[in-house]
Structure formats: structure tokens, C-alpha cells
Design an enzyme around this catalytic site. Sequence first.
Site, PDB file in Angstrom:
ATOM      1  N   LYS A  22      94.599  15.160  10.726  1.00  0.00           N
ATOM      2  CA  LYS A  22      95.584  16.232  10.984  1.00  0.00           C
ATOM      3  C   LYS A  22      96.364  15.938  12.263  1.00  0.00           C
ATOM      4  O   LYS A  22      97.586  16.056  12.293  1.00  0.00           O
ATOM      5  CB  LYS A  22      94.858  17.571  11.136  1.00  0.00           C
ATOM      6  CG  LYS A  22      95.741  18.679  11.695  1.00  0.00           C
ATOM      7  CD  LYS A  22      95.009  19.989  11.834  1.00  0.00           C
ATOM      8  CE  LYS A  22      94.280  20.193  13.118  1.00  0.00           C
ATOM      9  NZ  LYS A  22      95.124  20.484  14.297  1.00  0.00           N
ATOM     10  N   ASN A  23      95.649  15.533  13.298  1.00  0.00           N
ATOM     11  CA  ASN A  23      96.319  15.368  14.600  1.00  0.00           C
ATOM     12  C   ASN A  23      97.209  14.130  14.662  1.00  0.00           C
ATOM     13  O   ASN A  23      97.962  13.958  15.619  1.00  0.00           O
ATOM     14  CB  ASN A  23      95.284  15.356  15.740  1.00  0.00           C
ATOM     15  CG  ASN A  23      94.715  16.748  15.978  1.00  0.00           C
ATOM     16  OD1 ASN A  23      95.133  17.715  15.346  1.00  0.00           O
ATOM     17  ND2 ASN A  23      93.746  16.850  16.873  1.00  0.00           N
ATOM     18  N   CYS A 116      96.751  30.693  22.840  1.00  0.00           N
ATOM     19  CA  CYS A 116      96.176  30.595  21.507  1.00  0.00           C
ATOM     20  C   CYS A 116      94.691  30.881  21.611  1.00  0.00           C
ATOM     21  O   CYS A 116      94.212  31.279  22.662  1.00  0.00           O
ATOM     22  CB  CYS A 116      96.425  29.225  20.907  1.00  0.00           C
ATOM     23  SG  CYS A 116      95.362  27.986  21.622  1.00  0.00           S
ATOM     24  N   ARG A 121      97.825  27.902  26.840  1.00  0.00           N
ATOM     25  CA  ARG A 121      98.150  26.489  26.595  1.00  0.00           C
ATOM     26  C   ARG A 121      99.564  26.239  27.092  1.00  0.00           C
ATOM     27  O   ARG A 121     100.519  26.234  26.319  1.00  0.00           O
ATOM     28  CB  ARG A 121      97.964  26.139  25.116  1.00  0.00           C
ATOM     29  CG  ARG A 121      96.484  26.110  24.770  1.00  0.00           C
ATOM     30  CD  ARG A 121      96.212  25.827  23.341  1.00  0.00           C
ATOM     31  NE  ARG A 121      96.293  24.427  22.975  1.00  0.00           N
ATOM     32  CZ  ARG A 121      95.872  23.957  21.810  1.00  0.00           C
ATOM     33  NH1 ARG A 121      95.350  24.766  20.929  1.00  0.00           N
ATOM     34  NH2 ARG A 121      95.975  22.678  21.526  1.00  0.00           N
ATOM     35  N   ASP A 305      87.225  18.472  20.561  1.00  0.00           N
ATOM     36  CA  ASP A 305      87.268  19.002  19.193  1.00  0.00           C
ATOM     37  C   ASP A 305      85.928  18.857  18.463  1.00  0.00           C
ATOM     38  O   ASP A 305      85.729  19.477  17.420  1.00  0.00           O
ATOM     39  CB  ASP A 305      88.364  18.286  18.388  1.00  0.00           C
ATOM     40  CG  ASP A 305      89.759  18.748  18.778  1.00  0.00           C
ATOM     41  OD1 ASP A 305      89.876  19.752  19.500  1.00  0.00           O
ATOM     42  OD2 ASP A 305      90.736  18.092  18.362  1.00  0.00           O
ATOM     43  N   ARG A 397      93.122  25.236   8.294  1.00  0.00           N
ATOM     44  CA  ARG A 397      94.154  24.549   9.082  1.00  0.00           C
ATOM     45  C   ARG A 397      93.822  23.070   9.256  1.00  0.00           C
ATOM     46  O   ARG A 397      94.722  22.254   9.452  1.00  0.00           O
ATOM     47  CB  ARG A 397      94.252  25.170  10.482  1.00  0.00           C
ATOM     48  CG  ARG A 397      94.955  26.505  10.556  1.00  0.00           C
ATOM     49  CD  ARG A 397      95.094  26.928  12.007  1.00  0.00           C
ATOM     50  NE  ARG A 397      95.422  25.782  12.818  1.00  0.00           N
ATOM     51  CZ  ARG A 397      94.907  25.511  14.026  1.00  0.00           C
ATOM     52  NH1 ARG A 397      94.064  26.340  14.587  1.00  0.00           N
ATOM     53  NH2 ARG A 397      95.242  24.432  14.680  1.00  0.00           N
TER      54      ARG A 397
HETATM   55  C1  UD1 Z   1      95.661  18.038  21.194  1.00  0.00           C
HETATM   56  C2  UD1 Z   1      95.002  18.231  19.857  1.00  0.00           C
HETATM   57  C3  UD1 Z   1      93.788  19.133  19.989  1.00  0.00           C
HETATM   58  C4  UD1 Z   1      92.848  18.558  21.044  1.00  0.00           C
HETATM   59  C5  UD1 Z   1      93.594  18.308  22.345  1.00  0.00           C
HETATM   60  C6  UD1 Z   1      92.727  17.608  23.396  1.00  0.00           C
HETATM   61  C7  UD1 Z   1      96.779  18.069  18.240  1.00  0.00           C
HETATM   62  C8  UD1 Z   1      97.612  18.758  17.221  1.00  0.00           C
HETATM   63  N1  UD1 Z   1      95.945  18.836  18.930  1.00  0.00           N
HETATM   64  O1  UD1 Z   1      96.106  19.329  21.640  1.00  0.00           O
HETATM   65  O2  UD1 Z   1      93.131  19.193  18.732  1.00  0.00           O
HETATM   66  O3  UD1 Z   1      91.811  19.489  21.253  1.00  0.00           O
HETATM   67  O4  UD1 Z   1      94.730  17.477  22.112  1.00  0.00           O
HETATM   68  O5  UD1 Z   1      92.213  16.408  22.888  1.00  0.00           O
HETATM   69  O6  UD1 Z   1      96.830  16.864  18.387  1.00  0.00           O
HETATM   70  N2  UD1 Z   1      98.063  21.325  29.473  1.00  0.00           N
HETATM   71  C9  UD1 Z   1      98.783  21.891  30.516  1.00  0.00           C
HETATM   72  N3  UD1 Z   1     100.154  21.727  30.528  1.00  0.00           N
HETATM   73  C10 UD1 Z   1     100.819  21.038  29.553  1.00  0.00           C
HETATM   74  C11 UD1 Z   1     100.063  20.470  28.487  1.00  0.00           C
HETATM   75  C12 UD1 Z   1      98.682  20.620  28.475  1.00  0.00           C
HETATM   76  O7  UD1 Z   1      98.225  22.504  31.409  1.00  0.00           O
HETATM   77  O8  UD1 Z   1     102.047  20.934  29.620  1.00  0.00           O
HETATM   78  C13 UD1 Z   1      96.590  21.495  29.441  1.00  0.00           C
HETATM   79  C14 UD1 Z   1      96.146  22.327  28.235  1.00  0.00           C
HETATM   80  O9  UD1 Z   1      96.242  23.710  28.512  1.00  0.00           O
HETATM   81  C15 UD1 Z   1      94.718  21.881  28.054  1.00  0.00           C
HETATM   82  C16 UD1 Z   1      94.774  20.401  28.432  1.00  0.00           C
HETATM   83  O10 UD1 Z   1      95.962  20.239  29.214  1.00  0.00           O
HETATM   84  O11 UD1 Z   1      93.870  22.569  28.935  1.00  0.00           O
HETATM   85  C17 UD1 Z   1      94.783  19.461  27.257  1.00  0.00           C
HETATM   86  O12 UD1 Z   1      95.877  19.744  26.437  1.00  0.00           O
HETATM   87  P1  UD1 Z   1      96.586  18.655  25.515  1.00  0.00           P
HETATM   88  O13 UD1 Z   1      95.947  17.302  25.706  1.00  0.00           O
HETATM   89  O14 UD1 Z   1      98.046  18.772  25.730  1.00  0.00           O
HETATM   90  O15 UD1 Z   1      96.199  19.180  24.080  1.00  0.00           O
HETATM   91  P2  UD1 Z   1      97.141  19.434  22.856  1.00  0.00           P
HETATM   92  O16 UD1 Z   1      98.139  18.345  22.733  1.00  0.00           O
HETATM   93  O17 UD1 Z   1      97.621  20.846  22.894  1.00  0.00           O
END
Ligand code: UD1
Length: 416
Positions: A22-23, A116, A121, A305, A397
Amino acid sequence: MQKFIITGGRKLRGELALQGSKNSALPIMAASLLCGEEVVLKSCPRLTDVYAASRILNCTGCKCSFSGSTAVIDPRDVSRTDIPETLMHEMRSSIIFMGAVLGRTGECTVSIPGGCELGPRPIDMHLAALRKMGADIREEHGRIICSGKAHGTKISLTFPSVGATENIILFAVNADGETVINNAAREPEICDLCGFLRKCGADIKGDGGSSIIINGVPKLHGCEYNIMPDRIAGATYLSMTAAAGGEIILTNSCITEMEPFLSVLEQTGCSIMTCGDRIYLRSGSRLKAVKERIRTMPHPGFPTDAQAVLMAALAAAEGTSVFEENIFDCRYRHVDALVKMGADIQAVGKIAVVKGVNRLHGADVAATDLRGGAAMVVAALAADGTSSVSGIHHIDRGYEKMEDAVRLLGGDMRRS
Ligand code: UD1
């Protein structure tokens, strides 16, 4: 509202082919927008999040059709650049369409995805990076209005965010000049996205490491691409078998990418063997607790995850295991449900202490997020008696018909 009804105590046995990731599928679908020709994606998982991504593609003018696990995306007629709030809110990862639509058309309007199930996030890193690359971004009444063409620059992320890394790559592939991302996410799904983009003609180096270098190219063409296997679905089905007992072979799996999970799972006493794309797991006696603290970390650390599904398996292990969740603030929401099923788990802040109990028992529980919901299924398959798991739209999902996969392995699970 649908539920899963699960009667535990049956050992799981058999062979299961892993679904596509999915990711990986979601950012690759977004990336298809950048191509000048049709894209064919094989092993595309049939999931509600994937269908949500296809609705976003449709709204921009892309044609998107599915036949079995093949998706065909025709991005030639992209015309619309504002993605309605309702579509943006269908899934959090809709934010990765920002870099793709902006890269393709020079403009894009999306919504702030908001918090979420896993807590706040923020997208501050996404916005700061895109601005540094040349985008003009205004926020008005919850809408993010972007315009501009990307130029090469150096970006150093303060945390290796997966989504921010993807958005930067998507905006950078057609940029003028060279973009360097330092402290980039190293997740295998980033490599899969880059593999897809390279096959379409992009010039990207260094993915899988901390520095990714993207040299902008004027155009991308179409291609046929196989999406990588879903390492988190793999971790889930292995956790189910570890918890319920039995032996399974996962085919179409990705062993190197799953190593951070497999090396921890092995400490529970399960026999694990790997060969080619197959993972064999046998779980005979009661699982042993994991002695080292299980710390979730960016790849190649233990994946956040897979935290919930492993916790469910360890709930009835011999001894105490300790988890430390370092990626998300609210990722222990499954704990209450596991406690309702007889688990002894104390979660405070980042730490969860799991004291293994002799047996879990069935209960009526509600999934509150995707992986937390999967953890409830893991626990229910190992428990005495029958459980019902509601809120299964969360599970749909990310898992293709989980009940069919479990039944194929001899488990007692149905949707009602
Ligand atoms: C992706 C994955 C999710 C996985 C996560 C971490 C997808 C669709 N989802 O989510 O399944 O759990 O990576 O491996 O691929 N953060 C900030 N500011 C930002 C962006 C992120 O503070 O601009 C923080 C987030 O709140 C979180 C952490 O960084 O605490 C990790 O987030 P991120 O690696 O961006 O995860 P996702 O891409 O949302």
C-alpha cells in the site's frame, strides 16, 4: 457497520502470496500523474486507500482503471489542479499528490490533512521543502494554494519523513537542475517510488541511503511496473501465525526489507527460514518475550507499522517485553482492546510494558486505526473463544480481504 467475527485457537497452516505494498502503491499512483503516457501498475493492492487515490487521479483528469491487481493510469488529460477537501480527507497520504500535481502543472490546491488516528500529523517539512524548491505556498481557510516551478536546491530534513521525502522527489523530477535531499527517508517504499520514476526516465541516485540526488529531466514517459510486496502485511500474517501457532510460507515477500522485523520476531522462539522470495515460519510452543527493548525507528530500524501486531503476539508470551514508540504520539490506541482480551499491558507516553499472560480470551473490540485493528485480529486468532472486531473499515484500508487470507490458512474468521 461490518465486523469481523473470529474464533481463536486454530493453528494457521499453508501458503500465502503477499499483496503489493500500500505504501508504495499510493506514491507511485501520484507519480503516474507526472508521466506523458499510460502507466501500468502490476501487483497493485485492492484496498480502499488505493481506490481513494484513484478518485484523486480521476478528479485531476487522469483515467484510472483496475483489472484484478493491475491498475492502468492514463495521465494525458490532466486539467484540474485543485483537489476537493472531501477527497483530501479520505486518506492522510493524499498530501503526496501536492508535489505531483504541482510538478506536472505548476499549480495545485490541496487541504491541510489535519490530525488523524495516530495523533497530530503536521506537514511543516513538506511545505518548507517545496518552498525552498521554488513553490509559492499560501494557506487560506484550511486550503493550501501552491504555484511555481521547481529549481534545484539542497534540502536537509530535520527528521527523515517518508511523506516529505516523497513530495520532494515528486516535485524535483522535472525541476531545473539538481535537488539534493539530506537526511532523506530510507524506507524501501522510497526506493520503489524511485525505481518506478527511473523506469519512466527520471534521473535519481542514492535512494535507500540518507542522501538522494535528483537531476531534473524535461519529461517522463510511461512504463509497466511491479509494485513491491507489502512488508507490513507480511509482518501481520507472520505475527498471526506466531501467536496462534502453526506454520506458514509467505510467497512474493521481500526478505531484506523485512529483516528489521524478522530479526525481532525470531527472538520469540519461532523458527524462521528464508529462501528467494519465500519466508517460512513455524510456531510450536508458547512464544518467549523479546528481551531487548523494541524501539520503533525510521528504516532500517523496527517499523512503527509493525509495532501493534507484534505487541498482540507478545501479549501471551512467556515474560515481559517492552516497546518504545518513537515515530507517532498516539500509537498505543490498540492497548485498551488487547487489555479487554485479557492482556496485561501498561502504556505511558512512549513506553508500553507487555507482561505476557497465559491465555487471551475473546471480546468485542473496535479497531481505531489500521495497524491497531490488525493487532486485534492477531490477538483474537490466538485467544480462547470468539471475538468481534468492529471498525473494520480501518483494516480494509491496508489489507486485501484479510478474512479470506486467514481462512486460506485455516483460521476461523468471517465478515458479518
Ligand atoms: C508513512 C507511512 C506510514 C508509516 C510512516 C512512518 C505511507 C502512506 N504512510 O507515513 O504507514 O507509519 O511513514 O514509517 O507511506 N512529521 C512532522 N512534520 C512533517 C512530516 C512528518 O512533524 O512535515 C512527523 C510526523 O508527525 C510523524 C513523523 O514525522 O511523527 C513521521 O512521519 P512520516 O515519516 O512523514 O510518516 P508518513 O509519511 O505520514
